[in-house]
Design an enzyme around this catalytic site. Structure first.
Site, short mmCIF file in Angstrom:
data_model
loop_
_atom_site.label_atom_id
_atom_site.label_comp_id
_atom_site.label_asym_id
_atom_site.label_seq_id
_atom_site.Cartn_x
_atom_site.Cartn_y
_atom_site.Cartn_z
N CYS A 10 49.78 18.95 -15.12
CA CYS A 10 48.78 18.24 -14.34
C CYS A 10 47.50 19.07 -14.27
O CYS A 10 47.55 20.26 -13.97
CB CYS A 10 49.36 18.04 -12.94
SG CYS A 10 48.20 17.38 -11.78
N ARG A 66 46.88 4.20 -14.38
CA ARG A 66 47.19 5.32 -13.50
C ARG A 66 46.12 6.41 -13.53
O ARG A 66 45.58 6.80 -12.52
CB ARG A 66 48.56 5.91 -13.85
CG ARG A 66 48.94 7.04 -12.92
CD ARG A 66 50.42 7.37 -12.96
NE ARG A 66 50.62 8.72 -12.42
CZ ARG A 66 51.47 9.02 -11.46
NH1 ARG A 66 52.19 8.10 -10.91
NH2 ARG A 66 51.60 10.26 -11.04
P1 IMP Z 1 56.71 18.78 -13.42
O1 IMP Z 1 58.13 18.65 -13.01
O2 IMP Z 1 56.06 20.02 -12.90
O3 IMP Z 1 56.52 18.63 -14.91
O4 IMP Z 1 55.91 17.58 -12.72
C1 IMP Z 1 56.22 16.23 -12.95
C2 IMP Z 1 55.32 15.33 -12.16
O5 IMP Z 1 53.95 15.50 -12.55
C3 IMP Z 1 55.56 13.86 -12.35
O6 IMP Z 1 56.69 13.39 -11.66
C4 IMP Z 1 54.25 13.25 -11.85
O7 IMP Z 1 54.21 13.14 -10.45
C5 IMP Z 1 53.23 14.30 -12.22
N1 IMP Z 1 52.43 13.93 -13.41
C6 IMP Z 1 52.86 13.37 -14.55
N2 IMP Z 1 51.85 13.23 -15.44
C7 IMP Z 1 50.74 13.71 -14.84
C8 IMP Z 1 49.38 13.83 -15.24
O8 IMP Z 1 48.99 13.54 -16.37
N3 IMP Z 1 48.53 14.35 -14.32
C9 IMP Z 1 48.94 14.71 -13.08
N4 IMP Z 1 50.22 14.66 -12.68
C10 IMP Z 1 51.12 14.14 -13.55
#
Ligand code: IMP
Length: 478
Positions: free
Chosen positions: A307, A406
């Site tokens: 993100c 989104r």
């Molecule tokens: P991770 O487990 O740290 O990879 O975070 C996953 C979460 O990041 C997802 O469940 C979403 O809430 C968030 N997310 C997914 N794609 C994006 C993006 O492109 N930008 C910001 N947040 C994202």
């Protein structure tokens, strides 16, 4: 005017995330192996483990959802595809295992052996119950019956007529016993008038035994959730026919249009709806009080591994902060709604902290993208295997049509996600086993035997130096 901005600063809360806190050891009365990790995903859906996979196109499609539900968690199927593709992914999960199959493929007695042969091949099945026009069971025809028979022979002359059947209410154990005793692999279920109501197969019952921790619905099918936009009611309604829950998948839920569209959607779909993402107490108070029957809160803004939201916009509500804010808001409302901590979770310690602050489960993209069952491509770099993980707001994902509402062009002119290669971790089963063992160890230190005890008993401590503002002595809300 004077002083307004200073007071804005003085009243500013302190945000914190996984690196800023640790779990304090507390008096423990249980051994880690006795710790119960059962929890809730939504108000009506229980999990055996507090693990949820993110709705991202490098993380959750059918294979991930099946693997995770078998282990005790749940997958949320992404929406970066057509409605039909997403519905099919959900259906594949629901069809993968069931105790009694309800949409049984059948054949009529006047059809031919050749028809049965073709039908079985097309649907990859090994037997067909034979029914008359009223739906009454006449016999069963299996691969063995058709393989060496004349293809023009009528089904009624080739089928097995003495069929062993079961009645509704049979237990999986009784079904296994009956199939073993008669050396059969298919057990048609009939009502008192002999009408076919379902089919039990040996394979499905055996799978139940193989995955005793699996999360299943009342019919023994694995549970699965699906992501939706609040503005696509058509997609939500189609998915609601098959999925166990819907997850509203927007980056910033606290928006009047999103809230009113979701309010309408919840009324229409008739299944559990998780809302998110939410980041502040105010967001939870506003949303929960305006929408009837919120079944879950997905919280955390800007903390995901891929993100770039906070980097670009300086806006965000780190996951742990968001969990605490949501838990406070729910306490204020007297509402009992499970909180899902989402973004930036890398291991069991992070999950333990989220539970300690009031979460019921943890949603992970990074952790599950690295598994064999994620739909992302694998590569090998200098002898090490990696899998791709990409944000749904990344330029590549945005190029795919359905991410549009989104994070991308029409709504926002800038990408809010990136992509990375994550070291390959193997099968979901082993990754989940490691997460569960680590989480049990963490809960053992905290002195908590259940998720609820984590909320009530676990204490946390600040890690010095991680909170510059805190050290400067700013007033906080905590
Ligand atoms: P991770 O487990 O740290 O990879 O975070 C996953 C979460 O990041 C997802 O469940 C979403 O809430 C968030 N997310 C997914 N794609 C994006 C993006 O492109 N930008 C910001 N947040 C994202």
């Amino acid at each position: 005017m004077a002083g307004r901005f200073t007071s804005k600063l003085l009243n500013a809360p302190i945000v914190f995330n996984f690196k800023d806190l640790i779990l304090l050891p507390g008096l423990s009365r249980v051994e880690p192996s006795e710790i119960d990790l059962r929890t809730r995903f939504t108000t009506n859906i229980e999990l055996n483990l507090p693990f949820v996979s993110s709705p991202m196109d490098t993380v959750t499609e059918s294979e991930m959802a099946i693997a995770l539900a078998r282990q005790g968690g749940i997958g949320v199927i992404h929406r970066n595809c057509t409605v039909e593709e997403q519905v099919n992914m959900v259906k594949r999960v629901k069809r993968s295992e069931s105790f009694i199959i309800r949409d049984v493929l059948t054949i009529g007695p006047e059809m031919t052996v050749g028809d049965a042969h073709r039908y079985m091949r097309e649907h990859s099945i090994s037997g067909l119950p034979v029914i008359d026009g009223e739906g009454r069971l006449l016999g069963i025809i299996t691969g063995r019956d058709v393989r060496f028979a004349d293809p023009s022979l009528k089904i009624k002359d080739a089928m097995t007529k003495d069929v062993i059947t079961a009645h509704e209410g049979i237990t999986p154990e009784e079904a296994i016993e009956l199939m073993r005793r008669h050396k059969i692999e298919k057990l048609p279920v009939v009502d008192k008038d002999g009408r076919l109501t379902g089919l039990i197969t040996y394979k499905d019952v055996a799978l139940r035994k193989m995955y005793p921790n699996a999360v299943r619905d009342e019919q023994g099918r694995l549970r699965v959730a699906a992501a939706v936009s609040p503005f696509n009611l058509n997609r939500a309604k189609k998915l609601a026919k098959y999925a166990d829950a819907l997850v509203i998948d927007v980056a910033h839920f606290h928006n009047s249009n999103v809230i009113s569209a979701t309010k309408k959607l919840v009324k229409e779909v008739g299944i559990d709806v998780v809302i998110g993402n939410l980041g502040t107490r105010e967001a939870v108070l506003d949303s929960v009080s305006k929408i009837d029957e919120v079944a879950g809160l997905r919280v955390g803004i800007g903390s995901g591994s891929v993100c770039t939201t906070t980097q670009i916009t300086k806006a965000g509500a780190p996951t742990l902060f968001a969990v605490a804010q949501a838990a406070d808001a729910l306490a204020e409302l007297g509402a009992d709604i499970p909180i899902i901590a989402d973004g930036g979770i890398k291991g069991p310690g992070d999950i333990a902290l989220a539970l300690a602050l009031g979460a019921s489960s943890a949603m992970m993209g990074y952790v599950f993208a690295a598994c064999k069952e994620s739909p992302s491509p694998m590569t090998i770099i200098k002898g090490t295997y990696y899998k791709l993980h990409r944000g749904m707001g990344s330029p590549e994902a945005r190029r795919k049509r359905y991410a549009l509402d989104r994070y991308s062009q029409p709504a926002k002119g800038i990408p809010e996600g990136t992509e990375m290669w994550v070291p390959y971790k193997g099968e979901v089963a082993s990754v989940v086993a490691e997460l569960a063992a680590g989480l049990r160890a963490a809960m053992g230190y905290a002195g908590a035997a259940t998720v609820r005890e984590m909320w009530e008993k676990a204490r946390v401590a600040w890690v010095p130096g991680s909170l510059e503002g805190f050290n400067r002595g700013l007033k906080t809300e905590f």
